[in-house]
Design an enzyme around this catalytic site. Structure first.
Site, PDB file in Angstrom:
ATOM      1  CG  ASN A  32      53.310 -58.291 -21.627  1.00  0.00           C
ATOM      2  OD1 ASN A  32      53.568 -58.051 -20.748  1.00  0.00           O
ATOM      3  ND2 ASN A  32      53.925 -59.436 -22.038  1.00  0.00           N
ATOM      4  CB  ALA A  75      63.361 -56.607 -18.817  1.00  0.00           C
ATOM      5  CB  THR A 117      70.311 -55.085 -14.208  1.00  0.00           C
ATOM      6  OG1 THR A 117      70.784 -55.697 -12.842  1.00  0.00           O
ATOM      7  CG2 THR A 117      70.944 -56.048 -15.012  1.00  0.00           C
ATOM      8  CE1 TYR A 141      67.075 -58.415 -15.331  1.00  0.00           C
ATOM      9  CE2 TYR A 141      68.680 -58.606 -13.887  1.00  0.00           C
ATOM     10  CZ  TYR A 141      67.692 -57.994 -14.316  1.00  0.00           C
ATOM     11  OH  TYR A 141      67.211 -56.721 -14.018  1.00  0.00           O
ATOM     12  CG  ASN A 175      69.230 -54.984  -4.259  1.00  0.00           C
ATOM     13  OD1 ASN A 175      68.910 -56.301  -4.685  1.00  0.00           O
ATOM     14  ND2 ASN A 175      70.636 -54.621  -4.066  1.00  0.00           N
ATOM     15  NE  ARG A 222      73.723 -59.105  -1.899  1.00  0.00           N
ATOM     16  CZ  ARG A 222      74.901 -59.320  -1.368  1.00  0.00           C
ATOM     17  NH1 ARG A 222      75.717 -58.775  -0.903  1.00  0.00           N
ATOM     18  NH2 ARG A 222      75.080 -60.962  -1.473  1.00  0.00           N
TER      19      ARG A 222
HETATM   20  N1  LIG Z   1      63.536 -54.089  -9.393  1.00  0.00           N
HETATM   21  C1  LIG Z   1      64.887 -54.215  -9.232  1.00  0.00           C
HETATM   22  O1  LIG Z   1      65.432 -54.069  -8.359  1.00  0.00           O
HETATM   23  C2  LIG Z   1      65.637 -53.800 -10.573  1.00  0.00           C
HETATM   24  C3  LIG Z   1      67.170 -53.673 -10.350  1.00  0.00           C
HETATM   25  C4  LIG Z   1      67.890 -53.502 -11.970  1.00  0.00           C
HETATM   26  C5  LIG Z   1      67.141 -53.408 -13.022  1.00  0.00           C
HETATM   27  N2  LIG Z   1      65.739 -53.365 -13.000  1.00  0.00           N
HETATM   28  C6  LIG Z   1      65.132 -53.420 -14.256  1.00  0.00           C
HETATM   29  O2  LIG Z   1      63.859 -52.550 -14.177  1.00  0.00           O
HETATM   30  C7  LIG Z   1      63.048 -52.854 -14.963  1.00  0.00           C
HETATM   31  C8  LIG Z   1      61.690 -52.733 -14.461  1.00  0.00           C
HETATM   32  O3  LIG Z   1      61.754 -53.603 -13.224  1.00  0.00           O
HETATM   33  P1  LIG Z   1      60.346 -53.781 -12.191  1.00  0.00           P
HETATM   34  O4  LIG Z   1      61.189 -53.994 -10.883  1.00  0.00           O
HETATM   35  O5  LIG Z   1      59.566 -52.551 -12.586  1.00  0.00           O
HETATM   36  O6  LIG Z   1      59.702 -55.083 -12.787  1.00  0.00           O
HETATM   37  P2  LIG Z   1      58.365 -55.206 -12.885  1.00  0.00           P
HETATM   38  O7  LIG Z   1      58.227 -56.675 -13.387  1.00  0.00           O
HETATM   39  O8  LIG Z   1      57.306 -54.671 -12.070  1.00  0.00           O
HETATM   40  O9  LIG Z   1      57.833 -54.467 -14.297  1.00  0.00           O
HETATM   41  C9  LIG Z   1      58.169 -54.938 -15.610  1.00  0.00           C
HETATM   42  C10 LIG Z   1      56.986 -54.614 -16.431  1.00  0.00           C
HETATM   43  O10 LIG Z   1      57.238 -54.977 -17.835  1.00  0.00           O
HETATM   44  C11 LIG Z   1      56.190 -55.661 -18.436  1.00  0.00           C
HETATM   45  N3  LIG Z   1      56.474 -56.612 -19.608  1.00  0.00           N
HETATM   46  C12 LIG Z   1      57.311 -57.846 -19.146  1.00  0.00           C
HETATM   47  N4  LIG Z   1      57.408 -58.423 -20.369  1.00  0.00           N
HETATM   48  C13 LIG Z   1      56.853 -57.663 -21.244  1.00  0.00           C
HETATM   49  C14 LIG Z   1      56.608 -57.512 -22.730  1.00  0.00           C
HETATM   50  N5  LIG Z   1      57.060 -58.938 -23.605  1.00  0.00           N
HETATM   51  N6  LIG Z   1      55.868 -56.873 -23.319  1.00  0.00           N
HETATM   52  C15 LIG Z   1      55.361 -55.561 -22.433  1.00  0.00           C
HETATM   53  N7  LIG Z   1      55.411 -55.445 -21.279  1.00  0.00           N
HETATM   54  C16 LIG Z   1      56.329 -56.353 -20.609  1.00  0.00           C
HETATM   55  C17 LIG Z   1      55.580 -56.217 -17.213  1.00  0.00           C
HETATM   56  O11 LIG Z   1      54.147 -56.431 -17.479  1.00  0.00           O
HETATM   57  C18 LIG Z   1      55.765 -55.048 -16.092  1.00  0.00           C
HETATM   58  O12 LIG Z   1      54.837 -54.166 -16.164  1.00  0.00           O
HETATM   59  C19 LIG Z   1      63.454 -54.210 -15.713  1.00  0.00           C
HETATM   60  O13 LIG Z   1      64.189 -54.007 -16.986  1.00  0.00           O
HETATM   61  C20 LIG Z   1      64.429 -54.819 -14.926  1.00  0.00           C
HETATM   62  O14 LIG Z   1      65.588 -55.581 -15.336  1.00  0.00           O
HETATM   63  C21 LIG Z   1      65.109 -53.628 -11.791  1.00  0.00           C
END
Ligand SMILES: NC(=O)c1ccc[n+]([C@@H]2O[C@H](COP(=O)([O-])OP(=O)(O)OC[C@H]3O[C@@H](n4cnc5c(N)ncnc54)[C@H](O)[C@@H]3O)[C@@H](O)[C@H]2O)c1
Length: 328
Positions: A32, A75, A117, A141, A175, A222
């Protein structure tokens, strides 16, 4: 066979989409664009611009694109913010997963890779977190991601009981840093890398919180992993599910060793060529000395390896950083 990547326009999702395309898989993204960017995706990847929490919309995107498997990353990922916004967090993270599972069930889609996560572990007392370490999430979370894992397991059991397979796995990581896709960077306002790089780009000295921990250099340790390595594990998991192989329900994508905050900050300053000294300040409440996970189980089944050094992580993140001047 076509894979749907939810959250595909986000930082990790876009890397997964690029890696899947590079591996020859057909990919469609669903996002979205609440925190993602269309430009992060390869031009060839269609985008379903809907919310993952709306089961009918998710089903329509799946149906229109003949989806056969799902990597579910969409998410709300901010642990700190989730404490202030628990309902939003649960709606996005558990509600989104329930909608994905519901749409998959309606269409008989039987493969799911879930982005979880290491926040599900909370503050573990062990030196090295494994998949057997007890889960104690400390934020909405972490709790909502753990509940989503549970929902997947229970849905798979229910489907199995009526003779319908749902092959699935959850990948837990801490991370995720660096960049390996053109112009794709972590735009999170809450993570260490973007915060340090923003400070350096402004000419401000980055801050280190706490230098008297029981760690080799006194700063927190970390688990940092390169996004390219994380994306590769998603691809291997998807390919295994396409071959109808069963995977374990959970894998940690952990570094096994960890990196100190001081090492990260010093490498950032060095890579940016900045003449700055980090500002050393007192500890922040609630920061544990060390959190590091083992990636051993994933190394057997998902070819998981730390293929990139800390310098690779920092240099690629800095090159992709919008204000570093290196890419734009
Ligand atoms: N970045 C990290 O270090 C990390 C660590 C552990 C887990 N994660 C997990 O990895 C996944 C991606 O994280 P990221 O770092 O790329 O974050 P991000 O915020 O860059 O990506 C999340 C994406 O989901 C989309 N989104 C959010 N809500 C939505 C909805 N209701 N409908 C459709 N799209 C939606 C956002 O627009 C975005 O493009 C997540 O599930 C996060 O929990 C990330």
């Amino acid at each position: 066979m076509t894979w749907l990547v939810t959250g595909g326009a986000g930082y990790i999702g876009a890397h997964v989409a690029h890696a899947m395309v590079d591996a020859g898989l057909d990919v469609v993204a669903l996002d979205n664009l609440s925190s993602g960017h269309r430009a992060f995706l390869p031009d060839t990847v269609p985008l379903g611009w809907v919310s993952v929490t709306d089961q009918d919309d998710v089903r329509d995107v799946m149906e229109e694109n003949d989806i056969t498997g799902v990597v579910h990353l969409a998410a709300f990922k901010y642990a700190g913010e989730s404490v202030k916004q628990p309902l939003k967090t649960w709606r996005q993270n558990l509600g989104g997963t329930v909608a994905v599972l519901g749409a998959m069930q309606e269409l008989g889609i039987d493969r799911l890779v879930f982005s979880s996560t290491a926040a599900v572990y909370g503050t573990p007392e062990t030196e090295l977190v494994t998949e057997d370490t007890p889960t104690h999430p400390e934020s909405p979370y972490g709790s909502s991601k753990l509940a989503a894992e549970r929902a997947i397991i229970e849905q798979a059991a229910a489907q199995r009981s009526v003779g319908k397979q749902l092959r699935h796995t959850a990948l837990r990581y801490f991370n995720v840093v660096g960049s390996s896709a053109p112009g794709v960077y972590d735009s999170s306002p809450h993570n260490l890398f973007p915060l340090v790089m923003d400070a350096i780009a402004r000419g401000d000295a980055p801050r280190i919180f706490g230098t008297d921990y029981d760690t080799p250099d006194g700063t927190c340790v970390r688990d940092y992993v390169h996004v390219a390595d994380v994306a590769a594990a998603h691809v291997v998991a998807a390919q295994a599910l396409d071959r109808r192989e069963d995977l374990r329900t959970v894998y940690n994508l952990g570094s096994g060793t960890g990196t100190s905050v001081r090492e990260i900050v010093n490498t950032c300053i060095d890579v940016a060529g900045a003449e700055l000294e980090p500002v050393l300040t007192g500890r922040r409440a609630g920061d544990p000395a060390r959190i590091v996970a083992s990636g051993k189980r994933a190394s057997y089944d998902l070819e998981w390896q730390m293929r990139h050094s800390v310098r690779d992580m920092v240099a690629s993140a800095w090159a992709a950083h919008p204000r570093s001047g290196a890419t734009r």
